[in-house]
Design a protein around this motif. Structure first.
Motif, PDB file in Angstrom:
ATOM      1  N   ASP A   1      -4.082   0.356   4.666  1.00  0.00           N
ATOM      2  CA  ASP A   1      -4.158   1.449   3.818  1.00  0.00           C
ATOM      3  C   ASP A   1      -2.701   2.183   3.630  1.00  0.00           C
ATOM      4  O   ASP A   1      -2.609   2.798   2.689  1.00  0.00           O
ATOM      5  CB  ASP A   1      -5.033   2.622   4.873  1.00  0.00           C
ATOM      6  N   TYR A   2      -1.732   1.879   4.533  1.00  0.00           N
ATOM      7  CA  TYR A   2      -0.444   2.443   4.602  1.00  0.00           C
ATOM      8  C   TYR A   2       0.640   1.480   4.897  1.00  0.00           C
ATOM      9  O   TYR A   2       0.402   0.535   5.793  1.00  0.00           O
ATOM     10  CB  TYR A   2      -0.221   3.761   5.300  1.00  0.00           C
TER      11      TYR A   2
ATOM     12  N   PRO B   1       0.827  -1.126  -0.147  1.00  0.00           N
ATOM     13  CA  PRO B   1      -0.135   0.089  -0.292  1.00  0.00           C
ATOM     14  C   PRO B   1       0.723   1.111  -0.087  1.00  0.00           C
ATOM     15  O   PRO B   1       1.996   1.124   0.369  1.00  0.00           O
ATOM     16  CB  PRO B   1      -0.777  -0.138   1.422  1.00  0.00           C
TER      17      PRO B   1
ATOM     18  N   ARG C   1      -7.612   4.306   9.709  1.00  0.00           N
ATOM     19  CA  ARG C   1      -6.598   3.782   8.459  1.00  0.00           C
ATOM     20  C   ARG C   1      -5.908   2.779   9.096  1.00  0.00           C
ATOM     21  O   ARG C   1      -5.246   2.993  10.202  1.00  0.00           O
ATOM     22  CB  ARG C   1      -5.681   4.966   7.890  1.00  0.00           C
ATOM     23  N   SER C   2      -5.544   1.791   8.415  1.00  0.00           N
ATOM     24  CA  SER C   2      -4.762   0.561   9.012  1.00  0.00           C
ATOM     25  C   SER C   2      -3.360   0.688   8.499  1.00  0.00           C
ATOM     26  O   SER C   2      -2.999   1.196   7.184  1.00  0.00           O
ATOM     27  CB  SER C   2      -5.382  -0.775   8.473  1.00  0.00           C
ATOM     28  N   CYS C   3      -2.305   0.278   9.287  1.00  0.00           N
ATOM     29  CA  CYS C   3      -1.122   0.413   8.838  1.00  0.00           C
ATOM     30  C   CYS C   3      -0.083  -0.682   8.959  1.00  0.00           C
ATOM     31  O   CYS C   3      -0.240  -1.286  10.187  1.00  0.00           O
ATOM     32  CB  CYS C   3      -0.475   1.391   9.552  1.00  0.00           C
TER      33      CYS C   3
END
Length: 418
Positions: free
Chosen positions: A122-123, A30, A57-59
């Motif tokens: 997400d990141y 991502p 947001r998931s990281c």
């Protein structure tokens, strides 16, 4: 596993070869935020993560070194990777590598990227291991954002003897057209980064020019071209964290996050061994009423930041100050310790358990005495804490410092990190 004989050997050839054999997982990540710098990388990244997660947001997160347990290096969509999952990934990388030379950090990086490519998020937040230009993490062709935290002297044997040389290695993470958040830098370092950014067409968001952060009336005031934010102070202690917080907010703003996410970055960040308060009950030999802190800073700039924080703490509450200090033999103990001279601490020098490159306790004590500090060598951490207990103050302030490896040895005696 047959590893490359050098523990550190900066080149991208081996990691690029293995990633190609694995099907190029680094191309399936991502949007990535790639963070380099001498001090503050981990703290800045922790604040960016907290801000993104507070916004839902998931990281994925890749950091180094670990402190107590190896799997701390890899978080998959916010959760620590499980040991069975990590073992399976490393075995897969070893099988595909087929005995070709590779370093420990390189194969770990490939395993992390493989895990990240196979799980949605997400990141991906990626911390440089050492330097930047030839670091194994520097294989992502187009990250969403890069960031460079304050640059100072460390690892000169690998990165160069001048700030300009070190800055050139850090600036190696810049990519054409990709924005870079640049923390305030010494002029020599900043000039190098600006020159490379201009050549690549990488927009810079420069601390002290395009954005600014400061503490004011117990709040963090952040300002850039889009306006002013009045935020909580960062949960991570120390005046130096104000700069790291500013870089994190600049990064979040560049990613389109709102003020609530920036506030979440301040209140939600956790980063062990960065002025982490410990319970004396968890440390055999510690005075029961002691105020005990753990900090992994290990170079002169980190010593200066830690001493400045302790000076502010001393102004609020006077207490006998004891440093329990252990360092690696690749570091500059006098450069680290000289900043504490105005505080007149007692230094209890220790060797770092299970660290072959530890500086012997006697040499650390000698370095402390060379910069005017009272110092003695202790047999181990427990003996050092017991010596602080015998010094007469029933509630001393004890700071365990000098190395992330020493911090890890302390944390391994305590409940696992989340």
């Amino acid at each position: 596993m047959a590893l490359h004989p050098k523990i550190i050997d900066l080149t991208l050839e081996r990691v690029e070869r293995l990633l190609a054999r694995l099907g190029h997982p680094e191309r399936d990540l991502p949007p990535a935020i790639h963070v380099a710098g001498t001090n503050g990388k981990g703290s800045t990244l922790a604040m960016i993560r907290a801000g993104l997660e507070s916004a839902g947001r998931s990281c994925h997160v890749y950091t180094s070194p670990h402190l107590a347990r190896f799997h701390e290096r890899i978080r998959v969509a916010g959760r620590l990777i499980s040991e069975p999952e990590l073992l399976a990934l490393l075995e897969e990388c070893e099988r595909v590598n087929a005995g070709a030379p590779i370093t420990f950090f390189e194969i770990t990086t490939c395993a992390a990227f493989l895990a990240f490519a196979r799980s949605p998020a997400d990141y991906a937040l990626i911390e440089v291991g050492l330097g930047g230009r030839l670091d194994a993490t520097n294989v992502i062709a187009r990250p969403a954002l890069t960031a460079i935290t304050p640059i100072s002297f460390d690892h000169q044997q690998y990165l160069g003897e001048t700030l300009a040389q070190i800055a050139a290695e850090k600036a190696g993470i810049l990519k054409p057209g990709v924005p870079c958040v640049l923390a305030p830098q010494p002029d020599q370092a900043r000039a190098v980064v600006e020159e490379r950014a201009a050549r690549l067409g990488a927009p810079l968001l420069i601390g002290g020019q395009d954005w600014d952060s400061r503490e004011e009336a117990g709040r963090l005031v952040y300002q850039d071209a889009d306006g002013l934010l009045d935020l909580p102070l960062p949960a991570l202690a120390g005046a130096h964290q104000i700069v790291n917080a500013g870089a994190a907010v600049a990064a979040l703003r560049a990613l389109g996050m709102d003020e609530a996410a920036c506030a979440g970055a301040m209140t939600g960040a956790r980063w062990p061994a960065r002025m982490q308060r410990l319970d004396p009950a968890d440390l055999p030999g510690a005075p029961p009423e002691a105020e005990i802190w753990l900090d992994g800073g290990h170079n002169p700039a980190a010593g200066q930041a830690l001493a400045a924080l302790l000076a502010r703490m001393h102004a609020r509450r006077s207490a006998a100050l004891h440093l329990v200090c252990g360092m690696l033999d690749t570091k500059d103990p006098e450069g680290f310790l000289r900043h504490f001279a105005p505080l007149a601490p007692m230094v209890h020098a220790v060797s770092i358990p299970d660290a072959p490159a530890t500086l012997p306790a006697e040499r650390t004590a000698a370095a402390a005495r060379a910069v005017g500090l009272r110092a003695e060598a202790a047999g181990d951490l427990g003996s050092a804490l017991a010596a602080a207990a015998r010094a007469g103050d029933p509630a001393p302030r004890v700071v365990i410092c000098g190395s992330l490896y020493l911090a890890g040895a302390v944390l391994r005696t305590m409940p696992p990190l989340d």
